[in-house]
Scaffold this active site. Structure first.
Site, PDB file in Angstrom:
ATOM      1  N   ARG A  73      74.266  26.336  16.384  1.00 44.44           N
ATOM      2  CA  ARG A  73      73.602  27.577  16.800  1.00 44.44           C
ATOM      3  C   ARG A  73      74.662  28.678  16.830  1.00 44.44           C
ATOM      4  NH1 ARG A  73      68.579  26.380  19.516  1.00 44.44           N
ATOM      5  NH2 ARG A  73      68.706  28.363  20.615  1.00 44.44           N
ATOM      6  N   CYS A  80      70.431  42.859  23.355  1.00 44.74           N
ATOM      7  CA  CYS A  80      69.018  42.507  23.306  1.00 44.74           C
ATOM      8  C   CYS A  80      68.199  43.750  23.638  1.00 44.74           C
ATOM      9  CB  CYS A  80      68.694  41.381  24.285  1.00 44.74           C
ATOM     10  SG  CYS A  80      66.988  40.784  24.133  1.00 44.74           S
ATOM     11  N   CYS A  84      64.747  40.102  29.961  1.00 49.80           N
ATOM     12  CA  CYS A  84      63.988  39.015  30.580  1.00 49.80           C
ATOM     13  C   CYS A  84      64.616  38.597  31.905  1.00 49.80           C
ATOM     14  CB  CYS A  84      63.908  37.820  29.638  1.00 49.80           C
ATOM     15  SG  CYS A  84      63.063  38.203  28.085  1.00 49.80           S
ATOM     16  N   TYR A  86      64.689  35.824  33.619  1.00 49.11           N
ATOM     17  CA  TYR A  86      65.377  34.544  33.716  1.00 49.11           C
ATOM     18  C   TYR A  86      66.624  34.503  32.841  1.00 49.11           C
ATOM     19  CZ  TYR A  86      62.768  33.862  29.390  1.00 49.11           C
ATOM     20  OH  TYR A  86      62.236  34.021  28.139  1.00 49.11           O
ATOM     21  N   SER A 178      60.061  33.646  21.408  1.00 54.17           N
ATOM     22  CA  SER A 178      59.992  33.556  22.865  1.00 54.17           C
ATOM     23  C   SER A 178      58.830  34.391  23.382  1.00 54.17           C
ATOM     24  CB  SER A 178      61.305  34.041  23.491  1.00 54.17           C
ATOM     25  OG  SER A 178      62.389  33.251  23.054  1.00 54.17           O
ATOM     26  N   LYS A 215      57.035  27.960  16.112  1.00 56.74           N
ATOM     27  CA  LYS A 215      57.338  27.496  17.465  1.00 56.74           C
ATOM     28  C   LYS A 215      57.345  28.677  18.436  1.00 56.74           C
ATOM     29  CE  LYS A 215      59.925  23.427  15.999  1.00 56.74           C
ATOM     30  NZ  LYS A 215      61.211  22.692  16.064  1.00 56.74           N
ATOM     31  N   LEU A 318      75.947  22.139  18.614  1.00 62.82           N
ATOM     32  CA  LEU A 318      77.130  22.911  18.954  1.00 62.82           C
ATOM     33  C   LEU A 318      76.729  24.382  18.928  1.00 62.82           C
ATOM     34  CD1 LEU A 318      79.763  21.111  16.686  1.00 62.82           C
ATOM     35  CD2 LEU A 318      79.404  20.751  19.135  1.00 62.82           C
ATOM     36  N   ASP A 606      82.332   9.868  51.021  1.00 61.08           N
ATOM     37  CA  ASP A 606      81.198   9.110  50.487  1.00 61.08           C
ATOM     38  C   ASP A 606      81.194   9.110  48.963  1.00 61.08           C
ATOM     39  OD1 ASP A 606      77.916   9.584  49.709  1.00 61.08           O
ATOM     40  OD2 ASP A 606      78.504   7.793  50.793  1.00 61.08           O
TER      41      ASP A 606
END
EC number: 4.1.99.22
Length: 636
Positions: A73, A80, A84, A86, A178, A215, A318, A606
């Site tokens: 990728r 952008c 968005c 998130y 998206s 998609k 990657l 622990d």
């Protein structure tokens, strides 16, 4: 690696039609049936030959767990045209100077190198890749790389309808769009911009041009769009869509918390209630999605379960960021600058060694959901710009010199003091400190790479801060009478109802002597239980909040701030813990600070007890306390 060019040459020869020169022999035209049968046999022979003579997969792209990375990728830009919620903060993110971003030629050089080693799928991402002016040319150049089977793009769809005909002609073969809502007003709320109808136009243009499936990526967030699951699934009835429901993931700047996440199983149950006949679809090798299909529907739905059920065991991905850093794991915060080596004139073999070393360090799997949510990572829009900022500035800046570009120690991980900001109310996020403003200038991050040893190589600072001052402050008023015992020696709770509310701050510390073996595992984050430092830090925060439930005569205090810092001390094979608590009220918070430090220390024990039982907890003590009638206290 010499076998690979030979194999590719054989592939080219076998792809070409069989040709021969005749010196006069008659040409016989086969009948249609014989031609088809001969062609089928020829294909079978070619496949058999390639199986027998296939080149071994590149060792440089194979990690220590045998995973072969064939999917790359590439981020084309940090910019952008949406915001968005998130993905990035509302105000946007400071962008890398253009000179530090990969040029088109550098992108193609790296792509060519990776494809030569076995990458057969490249996806162009961002930011928003379709705002890059030369994106069509980049796709066309990638299409010429022999061995590259798939060129995909992940886009927000705003510019898709306009550019897709050119992109398809250039060689674009896969599209991810998206879209998190089917309600135009909600779309504008989520992305903080208009454009819903442009996205829908882009989806229909992709279908019109023959992309199948198209998609659609939908990040599901509780209280925002989980009520649209069925509406999205219904889109697949008449359209060749693969609607992919993505579990909400934590990235810096998106104010992530557990309550917003809707798990894969919950989403699947919702869809199954509407369509009980929902069928599981066989998954492709290395697929990140769990695919399902409603019988009779043209498309399908999928679930990407990054948080609840990771798919690290088959990860073949990657990433190269827009500024040229190789990132081997989406949730990791380590990266290698290929840009710097490329511009320094590194040879192809030198680049391959650097890539191979990074891939070889890839972990078996990313941390669990709880740990990931605390990790300092880039905002999703950048993936990932890593600078460690403290959670709140010191009351006295002169106490220590804070340099945001100087990372101490051997395991750069995260700013522990800032991790709880998105989970616990009352934590404050500061303005950029003055020193950082001087270093960073107006709006652009600078990154500092160095191979020199730290001046204090024996310590690893996980969160900037100083240990308590040794100077006493104020009158030390003491009482010769125990306040929690009445005149008859019985336990009694102090009545604080008439005491005035004042600002209360307390700092406590503890030390855990781990021993060399356990210390090394903690330092390298190789414990089977997970990241001991993160778990201990969060345990300390939680303990401070429930102190009144653990200490019988302790009042409940509404804490406004909790900070737990951990520091590795390699000279003693120890972890030093410092916990500070703040509240405004009629009673102090020293018990909260002490409990926080103690429980963080117990949690470290622990986490490490399977490795060694010879772990010592010591020096649990109050460092300082301010506010209250008895005056301030600072340990000398």
């Amino acid at each position: 690696m010499a076998a690979r060019p030979l194999s590719r040459m054989l592939r080219r020869l076998l792809r070409s039609s069989a040709r021969s020169c005749s010196s006069g022999a008659p040409v016989t035209q086969p009948c249609p049936g014989e031609s088809a049968r001969a062609a089928s046999e020829e294909v079978s022979r070619r496949r058999q030959f390639l199986r027998e003579h296939a080149a071994p997969f590149s060792a440089f792209l194979t990690d220590s767990f045998g995973r072969q990375h064939s999917y790359l990728r590439i981020s084309l830009t940090e910019k952008c045209n949406l915001r968005c919620q998130y993905c990035m903060p509302e105000e946007g993110v400071p962008l890398t100077p253009k000179a530090n971003l990969l040029t088109t030629e550098e992108i193609l050089t790296l792509a060519r190198l990776f494809v030569k080693e076995g990458i057969d799928k490249i996806r162009l991402t961002g930011g928003e890749p379709l705002i890059r002016p030369d994106v069509v040319d980049i796709v066309a150049q990638l299409q010429r790389l022999e061995g590259l089977r798939t060129i995909g793009v992940t886009t927000n769809g705003i510019n898709l309808a306009r550019l897709l005909p050119q992109l398809q002609k250039a060689g674009l073969s896969a599209i991810n769009i998206s879209l998190d809502t089917l309600v135009p007003a909600k779309f504008e709320f989520i992305v903080r911009r208009k454009g819903f109808h442009k996205v829908m136009e882009g989806i229909h243009k992709a279908i019109e041009l023959g992309y199948n499936p198209v998609k659609v990526n939908c990040v599901v967030m509780r209280g925002l769009n989980e009520d649209e699951l069925l509406d999205f699934a219904a889109l697949t009835e008449g359209l060749p869509l693969d609607v992919r429901f993505i579990e909400y993931m934590p990235f810096d700047g998106n104010k992530w918390n557990f309550k917003k996440m809707v798990s894969y199983k919950e989403m699947l149950d919702t869809v199954r209630q509407q369509w009980p006949e929902l069928e599981k679809v066989p998954e492709e090798e290395s697929s990140t999605a769990k695919a399902f299909k409603i019988p009779g529907f043209q498309g399908q739905i999928s679930f990407i379960t990054s948080m609840s059920e990771h798919f690290c065991g088959t990860c073949n991905r990657l990433r190269i960021t827009a500024d040229g850093n190789l990132k081997v794991c989406l949730f990791g915060n380590s990266e290698v600058s290929l840009r710097d080596h490329l511009r320094a004139g590194a040879s192809e073999q030198e680049l391959l060694r650097i890539i191979g070393a990074a891939v070889g360090r890839k972990k078996r799997q990313h941390a669990g959901m709880f740990s990931i949510s605390q990790m300092k990572n880039r905002p999703m829009i950048l993936i990932e710009l890593f600078l460690m900022f403290p959670n709140s500035p010191p009351a006295n800046p002169s106490i220590f010199s804070w340099d945001p570009l100087h990372v101490q120690g051997l395991r750069p991980r995260m700013s522990f003091s800032s991790q709880v900001a998105t989970l616990w109310k009352g934590c404050r996020v500061p303005q950029t400190p003055p020193l950082a403003q001087q270093r960073l200038g107006s709006g652009s991050f600078q990154r500092h790479y160095t191979s020199r040893a730290d001046s204090d190589a024996n310590s690893k600072c996980l969160s900037p801060g100083s240990w308590a001052s040794a100077a006493p402050s104020g009158p030390q008023l003491t009482s010769e009478q125990l306040t929690h015992v009445d005149s008859e020696g019985r336990a009694a709770m102090v009545d604080v109802g008439r005491k005035p509310d004042t600002e209360r701050v307390a700092v406590a510390s503890a030390v855990v002597l781990l021993g060399p073996v356990a210390f090394k595992l903690v330092q390298q984050n190789q414990l089977k239980k997970g990241d001991a430092l993160v778990v201990a830090q969060l345990a300390g925060v939680q303990a401070a909040k429930v102190t009144s439930q653990l200490i019988p005569l302790c009042h409940h205090v509404a804490l406004s701030h909790i900070q737990v810092q951990l520091e590795l001390d390699s000279t003693r094979h120890a972890v030093k813990i410092q916990a500070s608590c703040r509240a405004r009220g009629p009673t102090g918070v020293e018990m909260e600070a002490l409990t926080s430090a103690a429980v963080a220390a117990l949690t470290l024990y622990d986490m490490c007890k399977a490795v060694s039982r010879d772990i010592v907890l010591e020096e649990i003590k109050l460092i300082s306390k301010t506010g209250g009638q008895r005056g301030d206290f600072h340990r000398a």
